[in-house]
Scaffold this motif. Structure first.
Motif, PDB file in Angstrom:
ATOM      1  N   LEU A 173       0.832  -1.208   0.000  1.00  0.00           N
ATOM      2  CA  LEU A 173       0.000   0.000   0.000  1.00  0.00           C
ATOM      3  C   LEU A 173       0.866   1.258   0.000  1.00  0.00           C
ATOM      4  CD1 LEU A 173      -2.760  -0.962   2.612  1.00  0.00           C
ATOM      5  CD2 LEU A 173      -2.800  -1.213   0.115  1.00  0.00           C
ATOM      6  N   HIS A 174       0.559   2.150  -0.906  1.00  0.00           N
ATOM      7  CA  HIS A 174       1.248   3.445  -0.991  1.00  0.00           C
ATOM      8  C   HIS A 174       0.998   4.232   0.299  1.00  0.00           C
ATOM      9  CE1 HIS A 174       2.107   7.514  -2.433  1.00  0.00           C
ATOM     10  NE2 HIS A 174       2.802   6.937  -3.410  1.00  0.00           N
ATOM     11  N   PRO A 175       1.945   5.044   0.751  1.00  0.00           N
ATOM     12  CA  PRO A 175       1.715   5.842   1.963  1.00  0.00           C
ATOM     13  C   PRO A 175       0.465   6.722   1.898  1.00  0.00           C
ATOM     14  CG  PRO A 175       4.025   5.935   1.335  1.00  0.00           C
ATOM     15  CD  PRO A 175       3.298   5.210   0.224  1.00  0.00           C
ATOM     16  N   ASP A 176       0.072   7.155   0.699  1.00  0.00           N
ATOM     17  CA  ASP A 176      -1.105   8.008   0.532  1.00  0.00           C
ATOM     18  C   ASP A 176      -2.334   7.226   0.059  1.00  0.00           C
ATOM     19  OD1 ASP A 176       0.378  10.288   1.232  1.00  0.00           O
ATOM     20  OD2 ASP A 176       1.076  10.533  -0.839  1.00  0.00           O
ATOM     21  N   PHE A 177      -2.336   5.912   0.237  1.00  0.00           N
ATOM     22  CA  PHE A 177      -3.423   5.057  -0.232  1.00  0.00           C
ATOM     23  C   PHE A 177      -4.777   5.507   0.321  1.00  0.00           C
ATOM     24  CE2 PHE A 177      -6.347   1.613   0.836  1.00  0.00           C
ATOM     25  CZ  PHE A 177      -6.590   1.088  -0.412  1.00  0.00           C
ATOM     26  N   TYR A 178      -5.798   5.400  -0.538  1.00  0.00           N
ATOM     27  CA  TYR A 178      -7.186   5.545  -0.093  1.00  0.00           C
ATOM     28  C   TYR A 178      -8.080   4.712  -0.994  1.00  0.00           C
ATOM     29  CZ  TYR A 178      -7.929   9.093  -3.749  1.00  0.00           C
ATOM     30  OH  TYR A 178      -8.037   9.756  -4.948  1.00  0.00           O
ATOM     31  N   GLU A 179      -9.274   4.427  -0.491  1.00  0.00           N
ATOM     32  CA  GLU A 179     -10.190   3.544  -1.196  1.00  0.00           C
ATOM     33  C   GLU A 179     -11.622   3.973  -0.975  1.00  0.00           C
ATOM     34  OE1 GLU A 179     -11.769  -1.081  -0.805  1.00  0.00           O
ATOM     35  OE2 GLU A 179      -9.798  -0.564  -0.029  1.00  0.00           O
TER      36      GLU A 179
ATOM     37  N   GLY B 126     -14.651   1.995  -0.740  1.00  0.00           N
ATOM     38  CA  GLY B 126     -14.975   0.590  -0.586  1.00  0.00           C
ATOM     39  C   GLY B 126     -16.314   0.218  -1.194  1.00  0.00           C
ATOM     40  N   SER B 127     -16.491  -1.075  -1.429  1.00  0.00           N
ATOM     41  CA  SER B 127     -17.744  -1.555  -2.002  1.00  0.00           C
ATOM     42  C   SER B 127     -18.917  -1.331  -1.052  1.00  0.00           C
ATOM     43  CB  SER B 127     -17.630  -3.036  -2.375  1.00  0.00           C
ATOM     44  OG  SER B 127     -17.312  -3.806  -1.245  1.00  0.00           O
ATOM     45  N   SER B 128     -18.607  -1.072   0.221  1.00  0.00           N
ATOM     46  CA  SER B 128     -19.648  -0.757   1.205  1.00  0.00           C
ATOM     47  C   SER B 128     -20.062   0.714   1.147  1.00  0.00           C
ATOM     48  CB  SER B 128     -19.119  -1.048   2.611  1.00  0.00           C
ATOM     49  OG  SER B 128     -18.040  -0.156   2.908  1.00  0.00           O
ATOM     50  N   GLY B 129     -19.279   1.522   0.416  1.00  0.00           N
ATOM     51  CA  GLY B 129     -19.512   2.962   0.375  1.00  0.00           C
ATOM     52  C   GLY B 129     -18.614   3.718   1.338  1.00  0.00           C
ATOM     53  N   ARG B 130     -17.889   2.998   2.173  1.00  0.00           N
ATOM     54  CA  ARG B 130     -17.008   3.615   3.153  1.00  0.00           C
ATOM     55  C   ARG B 130     -15.721   4.109   2.496  1.00  0.00           C
ATOM     56  NH1 ARG B 130     -14.459   0.754   8.613  1.00  0.00           N
ATOM     57  NH2 ARG B 130     -13.022   2.451   9.052  1.00  0.00           N
ATOM     58  N   LEU B 131     -15.224   5.255   2.973  1.00  0.00           N
ATOM     59  CA  LEU B 131     -13.931   5.788   2.547  1.00  0.00           C
ATOM     60  C   LEU B 131     -12.876   5.244   3.504  1.00  0.00           C
ATOM     61  CD1 LEU B 131     -12.180   7.648   0.800  1.00  0.00           C
ATOM     62  CD2 LEU B 131     -12.741   9.509   2.372  1.00  0.00           C
ATOM     63  N   TRP B 132     -11.869   4.597   2.956  1.00  0.00           N
ATOM     64  CA  TRP B 132     -10.787   4.002   3.735  1.00  0.00           C
ATOM     65  C   TRP B 132      -9.490   4.740   3.456  1.00  0.00           C
ATOM     66  CZ3 TRP B 132     -11.696  -0.361   6.770  1.00  0.00           C
ATOM     67  CH2 TRP B 132     -12.904  -1.022   6.554  1.00  0.00           C
ATOM     68  N   ASP B 133      -8.647   4.864   4.472  1.00  0.00           N
ATOM     69  CA  ASP B 133      -7.284   5.324   4.249  1.00  0.00           C
ATOM     70  C   ASP B 133      -6.343   4.171   4.588  1.00  0.00           C
ATOM     71  OD1 ASP B 133      -7.113   5.243   7.044  1.00  0.00           O
ATOM     72  OD2 ASP B 133      -7.030   7.408   7.274  1.00  0.00           O
ATOM     73  N   ARG B 134      -5.055   4.379   4.410  1.00  0.00           N
ATOM     74  CA  ARG B 134      -4.082   3.305   4.620  1.00  0.00           C
ATOM     75  C   ARG B 134      -4.159   2.746   6.038  1.00  0.00           C
ATOM     76  NH1 ARG B 134       1.321   2.200   5.963  1.00  0.00           N
ATOM     77  NH2 ARG B 134       2.388   0.908   4.410  1.00  0.00           N
TER      78      ARG B 134
ATOM     79  N   PHE C 199      -4.716   3.840  -5.145  1.00  0.00           N
ATOM     80  CA  PHE C 199      -6.159   4.078  -5.051  1.00  0.00           C
ATOM     81  C   PHE C 199      -6.899   2.808  -5.459  1.00  0.00           C
ATOM     82  CE2 PHE C 199     -10.153   5.021  -7.251  1.00  0.00           C
ATOM     83  CZ  PHE C 199     -10.854   5.639  -6.228  1.00  0.00           C
ATOM     84  N   HIS C 200      -8.026   2.569  -4.797  1.00  0.00           N
ATOM     85  CA  HIS C 200      -8.857   1.414  -5.143  1.00  0.00           C
ATOM     86  C   HIS C 200     -10.325   1.794  -4.973  1.00  0.00           C
ATOM     87  CE1 HIS C 200      -9.862  -2.791  -5.676  1.00  0.00           C
ATOM     88  NE2 HIS C 200     -10.771  -2.617  -4.739  1.00  0.00           N
ATOM     89  N   GLN C 201     -11.160   1.267  -5.863  1.00  0.00           N
ATOM     90  CA  GLN C 201     -12.606   1.450  -5.734  1.00  0.00           C
ATOM     91  C   GLN C 201     -13.292   0.135  -6.060  1.00  0.00           C
ATOM     92  OE1 GLN C 201     -14.354   4.760  -7.747  1.00  0.00           O
ATOM     93  NE2 GLN C 201     -16.429   4.154  -7.231  1.00  0.00           N
ATOM     94  N   GLY C 202     -14.291  -0.207  -5.252  1.00  0.00           N
ATOM     95  CA  GLY C 202     -15.101  -1.394  -5.485  1.00  0.00           C
ATOM     96  C   GLY C 202     -16.570  -1.024  -5.601  1.00  0.00           C
ATOM     97  N   THR C 203     -17.239  -1.572  -6.623  1.00  0.00           N
ATOM     98  CA  THR C 203     -18.667  -1.312  -6.843  1.00  0.00           C
ATOM     99  C   THR C 203     -19.391  -2.643  -6.979  1.00  0.00           C
ATOM    100  OG1 THR C 203     -18.094   0.714  -8.035  1.00  0.00           O
ATOM    101  CG2 THR C 203     -20.335  -0.138  -8.321  1.00  0.00           C
ATOM    102  N   PRO C 204     -20.280  -2.970  -6.033  1.00  0.00           N
ATOM    103  CA  PRO C 204     -21.021  -4.235  -6.139  1.00  0.00           C
ATOM    104  C   PRO C 204     -21.888  -4.259  -7.402  1.00  0.00           C
ATOM    105  CG  PRO C 204     -21.337  -3.238  -3.978  1.00  0.00           C
ATOM    106  CD  PRO C 204     -20.649  -2.218  -4.841  1.00  0.00           C
TER     107      PRO C 204
ATOM    108  N   VAL D 123      -7.332   0.593   6.667  1.00  0.00           N
ATOM    109  CA  VAL D 123      -7.290  -0.693   5.971  1.00  0.00           C
ATOM    110  C   VAL D 123      -6.334  -1.640   6.683  1.00  0.00           C
ATOM    111  CG1 VAL D 123      -6.490  -1.835   3.854  1.00  0.00           C
ATOM    112  CG2 VAL D 123      -8.022   0.113   3.712  1.00  0.00           C
ATOM    113  N   LEU D 124      -5.170  -1.134   7.059  1.00  0.00           N
ATOM    114  CA  LEU D 124      -4.203  -1.983   7.765  1.00  0.00           C
ATOM    115  C   LEU D 124      -4.787  -2.494   9.080  1.00  0.00           C
ATOM    116  CD1 LEU D 124      -0.877  -0.057   7.115  1.00  0.00           C
ATOM    117  CD2 LEU D 124      -1.535  -2.277   6.169  1.00  0.00           C
TER     118      LEU D 124
END
Length: 125
Positions: free
Chosen positions: A34-40, A42-50, A114-119, A53-54
């Motif tokens: 994971l990049h130090p500035d990672f964000y996502e 999520g498929s739940s709609g939640r915004l995650w940072d590194r 960066f990552h994005q999930g869409t159900p 997630v860890l």
């Protein structure tokens, strides 16, 4: 036949490691991807940072460590140090998610930025 692209191949290998339950449970192994500035998004709609997630994935028996099957993974190199991957995952429960990832090359190698999930539901036959 698609041309050989080491950058895309490195990003795909990183993404496949991220899908491995053993990697997802290891703070060291997951953190290295994971990049130090990672964000996502999520498929739940939640915004995650590194950090979140860890903490979530490397905790005890968490849902994020369940097996996922990836399909239709492909990538394109957008810039010398940037790769975009798209793919689908399916959980044992049958839940399916379209996924999009951006991988950046750093001094430490390719890392997920960066990552994005869409159900989604499969189209009816």
């Amino acid at each position: 036949m698609p041309e050989h692209n080491p950058a895309v191949e490195a990003a795909i290998m990183g993404e496949l490691r991220l899908l491995d339950a053993e990697v997802r449970r290891s703070l060291e192994r997951l953190g290295a991807l994971l990049h130090p500035d990672f964000y996502e998004f999520g498929s739940s709609g939640r915004l995650w940072d590194r950090a979140s997630v860890l903490a979530e994935l490397t905790g005890k028996d968490v849902p994020g460590s369940r097996p996922l099957t990836a399909s239709r993974m492909k990538g394109v190199q957008l810039a010398p140090d940037l790769v975009h991957l798209t793919f689908d995952t399916e959980e044992d429960s049958g839940r399916r998610v379209h996924r999009s990832s951006l991988w950046r090359r750093t001094e430490d190698g390719w890392r997920l930025y960066f990552h994005q999930g869409t159900p989604f539901r499969p189209d009816p036959e």
